[in-house]
Design an enzyme around this catalytic site. Structure first.
Site, PDB file in Angstrom:
ATOM      1  N   SER A 125       0.832  -1.209   0.000  1.00 24.23           N
ATOM      2  CA  SER A 125       0.000   0.000   0.000  1.00 24.23           C
ATOM      3  C   SER A 125       0.861   1.250   0.000  1.00 24.23           C
ATOM      4  O   SER A 125       1.965   1.259   0.554  1.00 24.23           O
ATOM      5  CB  SER A 125      -0.901  -0.007   1.250  1.00 24.23           C
ATOM      6  OG  SER A 125      -1.562   1.219   1.392  1.00 24.23           O
ATOM      7  N   TYR A 150      -1.914  -1.061  10.829  1.00 21.11           N
ATOM      8  CA  TYR A 150      -2.183  -1.621   9.497  1.00 21.11           C
ATOM      9  C   TYR A 150      -1.033  -1.273   8.554  1.00 21.11           C
ATOM     10  O   TYR A 150      -0.441  -2.161   7.933  1.00 21.11           O
ATOM     11  CB  TYR A 150      -3.505  -1.076   8.921  1.00 21.11           C
ATOM     12  CG  TYR A 150      -3.577  -1.266   7.431  1.00 21.11           C
ATOM     13  CD1 TYR A 150      -3.283  -0.216   6.562  1.00 21.11           C
ATOM     14  CD2 TYR A 150      -3.855  -2.518   6.897  1.00 21.11           C
ATOM     15  CE1 TYR A 150      -3.280  -0.415   5.196  1.00 21.11           C
ATOM     16  CE2 TYR A 150      -3.859  -2.714   5.528  1.00 21.11           C
ATOM     17  CZ  TYR A 150      -3.568  -1.651   4.686  1.00 21.11           C
ATOM     18  OH  TYR A 150      -3.548  -1.849   3.329  1.00 21.11           O
ATOM     19  N   LYS A 154       2.152  -3.672   6.587  1.00 13.15           N
ATOM     20  CA  LYS A 154       2.552  -3.676   5.172  1.00 13.15           C
ATOM     21  C   LYS A 154       4.063  -3.460   5.067  1.00 13.15           C
ATOM     22  O   LYS A 154       4.753  -4.112   4.292  1.00 13.15           O
ATOM     23  CB  LYS A 154       1.799  -2.593   4.397  1.00 13.15           C
ATOM     24  CG  LYS A 154       0.314  -2.888   4.212  1.00 13.15           C
ATOM     25  CD  LYS A 154       0.079  -4.199   3.485  1.00 13.15           C
ATOM     26  CE  LYS A 154      -1.392  -4.520   3.317  1.00 13.15           C
ATOM     27  NZ  LYS A 154      -1.609  -5.846   2.707  1.00 13.15           N
TER      28      LYS A 154
HETATM   29  C1  WQD Z   1      -9.830   9.183   0.996  1.00 12.71           C
HETATM   30  C2  WQD Z   1     -10.071  10.674   1.238  1.00 12.71           C
HETATM   31  C3  WQD Z   1     -10.437  11.253   3.537  1.00 12.71           C
HETATM   32  C4  WQD Z   1     -14.224   9.148   4.009  1.00 12.71           C
HETATM   33  C5  WQD Z   1      -7.203   4.243   2.936  1.00 12.71           C
HETATM   34  C6  WQD Z   1      -6.154   3.471   3.633  1.00 12.71           C
HETATM   35  C7  WQD Z   1      -5.174   2.925   2.642  1.00 12.71           C
HETATM   36  C8  WQD Z   1      -5.892   2.154   1.577  1.00 12.71           C
HETATM   37  C9  WQD Z   1      -6.952   2.998   0.916  1.00 12.71           C
HETATM   38  C10 WQD Z   1      -5.798  -0.176   2.164  1.00 12.71           C
HETATM   39  C11 WQD Z   1      -9.345  11.185   2.481  1.00 12.71           C
HETATM   40  C12 WQD Z   1     -11.676  11.532   2.695  1.00 12.71           C
HETATM   41  C13 WQD Z   1     -13.043   9.653   3.484  1.00 12.71           C
HETATM   42  C14 WQD Z   1     -15.259  10.041   4.374  1.00 12.71           C
HETATM   43  C15 WQD Z   1     -13.910  11.887   3.633  1.00 12.71           C
HETATM   44  N1  WQD Z   1      -6.478   0.994   2.137  1.00 12.71           N
HETATM   45  N2  WQD Z   1     -12.902  10.994   3.298  1.00 12.71           N
HETATM   46  N3  WQD Z   1     -15.069  11.385   4.156  1.00 12.71           N
HETATM   47  O1  WQD Z   1      -7.485   7.157   3.814  1.00 12.71           O
HETATM   48  O2  WQD Z   1      -6.638   7.675   1.466  1.00 12.71           O
HETATM   49  O3  WQD Z   1      -6.610   5.345   2.294  1.00 12.71           O
HETATM   50  O4  WQD Z   1      -7.835   3.438   1.959  1.00 12.71           O
HETATM   51  O5  WQD Z   1      -4.707  -0.377   1.701  1.00 12.71           O
HETATM   52  O6  WQD Z   1      -4.295   2.085   3.347  1.00 12.71           O
HETATM   53  O7  WQD Z   1      -5.466   4.343   4.491  1.00 12.71           O
HETATM   54  O8  WQD Z   1      -8.776   6.412   1.751  1.00 12.71           O
HETATM   55  O9  WQD Z   1     -11.161   6.476   1.165  1.00 12.71           O
HETATM   56  O10 WQD Z   1     -10.516   6.510   3.624  1.00 12.71           O
HETATM   57  O11 WQD Z   1     -10.112   8.515   2.224  1.00 12.71           O
HETATM   58  O12 WQD Z   1     -13.762  13.105   3.459  1.00 12.71           O
HETATM   59  O13 WQD Z   1     -16.359   9.656   4.865  1.00 12.71           O
HETATM   60  O14 WQD Z   1     -11.460  10.881   1.471  1.00 12.71           O
HETATM   61  O15 WQD Z   1     -10.219  12.310   4.460  1.00 12.71           O
HETATM   62  O16 WQD Z   1      -8.917  12.501   2.223  1.00 12.71           O
HETATM   63  P1  WQD Z   1      -7.347   6.767   2.398  1.00 12.71           P
HETATM   64  P2  WQD Z   1     -10.213   6.922   2.232  1.00 12.71           P
END
Ligand code: WQD
Length: 337
Positions: A125, A150, A154
């Protein structure tokens, strides 16, 4: 020859099984059904007309893993997805994550190191980079201290694999995903978030479906053009295809080193508001959202430098953010119908 896909009933795993079958591989899936269901087998088969072999095994069961390799002596390659992956949950339950993500990997590698040769694709990741200084992020970007157990699993996983390849016939490719989204165009498989989605896109589609009141945008005061965080959203079908290309590279003995690393992203950064806009365009409806406080642990910006995957793997994304959002919406409507 058979390809073992662990976690093959999960989101990225199931899409990868489809692409492997499309390329003529026979697939055997190991999954413990902790975050998926056997209905996904039907979904896969409805797309390819090939029912994958399936073993309901928990990779934390060392004996079960050993017995699997006693039973299947013709595994030509392994794509290892099976792991717990909720960042927030990993903070609350670190030992669950270390036992599952590290323990399973060790038991798997213990079996592979006894084979005359083994080809291993590891689901890693972009979280290993933390908040990278330089954008776009390339594979030489420094690994930063993990921001969650998590992410640490990785990083540790990559190190374990690297050490084992030095003393065995295992050859490995580590694939560092950016943000996988979307679903197969058939809507027969997709992301099955159990409970309240942590990730942005399933929360958007559930809100549009009326399952959630509104989306909270976690902060619009970041140093970005529109104030919201930027990520590299990659269509899960593009991501799945990259796994087949990486596996074929090892099977064809084209790898230069025993461990190779590739960032898998679109190379394009999109803000949260841009993702919302893309969804509203493809769904032709307004999304209910509000600006909320920042989420702990979020990095401001992360998007991939895709040069290495493009030039060495010969792979690049073909599908756009809008196509991904359209497929995610079609999937959401399908599972709620
Ligand atoms: C994306 C953006 C949030 C939800 C995570 C894991 C990573 C990988 C992918 C496994 C961010 C914003 C989110 C919400 C929001 N997973 N957001 N409201 O955090 O980039 O990555 O998933 O490998 O390891 O960390 O993805 O989809 O959670 O967030 O504003 O209800 O959307 O702040 O900027 P992230 P995400």
């Amino acid at each position: 020859m058979k390809i073992l896909v662990t976690g093959g009933l999960g989101f990225i795993g199931s899409h990868t099984v489809v692409e492997l079958q499309n390329k003529g591989f026979e697939v055997v899936i190991i999954d413990n059904l902790s975050n998926s269901s056997t209905a996904v087998l039907e979904g896969i088969t409805s797309i390819t007309n090939q029912l994958p072999l399936f073993e309901n095994i928990d990779l934390r069961d060392k004996d079960a893993v050993h017995n699997f390799f006693e039973k299947y002596t013709d595994i030509a390659g392994v794509i290892h997805f099976a792991a717990s992956k909720a960042v927030g949950e990993s903070v609350e339950k670190p030992l669950l994550y270390y036992e599952n993500n590290i323990g399973s990997l060790v038991y798997l590698l213990q079996e592979l190191q006894n084979l005359p040769e083994a080809h291993f694709i590891f689901s890693s990741s972009c979280t290993v980079y933390g908040q990278a200084e330089k954008m776009p992020i390339d594979e030489n970007s420094p690994i930063q201290a993990a921001m969650s157990p998590y992410g640490n699993t990785k990083q540790i996983g990559e190190e374990i694999i690297t050490d084992v390849t030095k003393v065995s016939n295992i050859k490995a490719i580590l694939l560092r995903y950016f943000n996988p989204i979307g679903a197969h165009s058939s809507a027969a498989i997709g992301e099955l978030p159990l409970g309240v989605p942590q990730n942005l896109v399933p929360f958007i589609t559930q809100t549009a479906m009326g399952l959630r009141k509104e989306l909270s945008v976690y902060g619009n005061d970041y140093p970005t053009p529109d104030g919201t965080c930027i990520r590299d959203y990659i269509h899960v079908v593009d991501l799945a295809k990259a796994h087949v290309v990486a596996l074929q590279r090892l099977l064809d003995k084209k790898n230069i080193e025993k461990v190779e690393i590739f960032n898998l992203g679109s190379g394009v950064g999109s803000s949260v508001l841009e993702v919302i806009e893309a969804f509203e365009k493809v769904s032709n409806q307004k999304l209910a959202y509000k600006i909320a406080n920042r989420r702990e642990g979020d990095v401001t910006m992360a998007y991939a430098n895709t040069d290495k995957a493009n030039s060495i793997l010969g792979w690049k994304t073909q599908l756009s953010l809008e196509e991904a959002m359209e497929s995610a919406w079609k999937w959401e409507q399908k599972i709620r119908s």
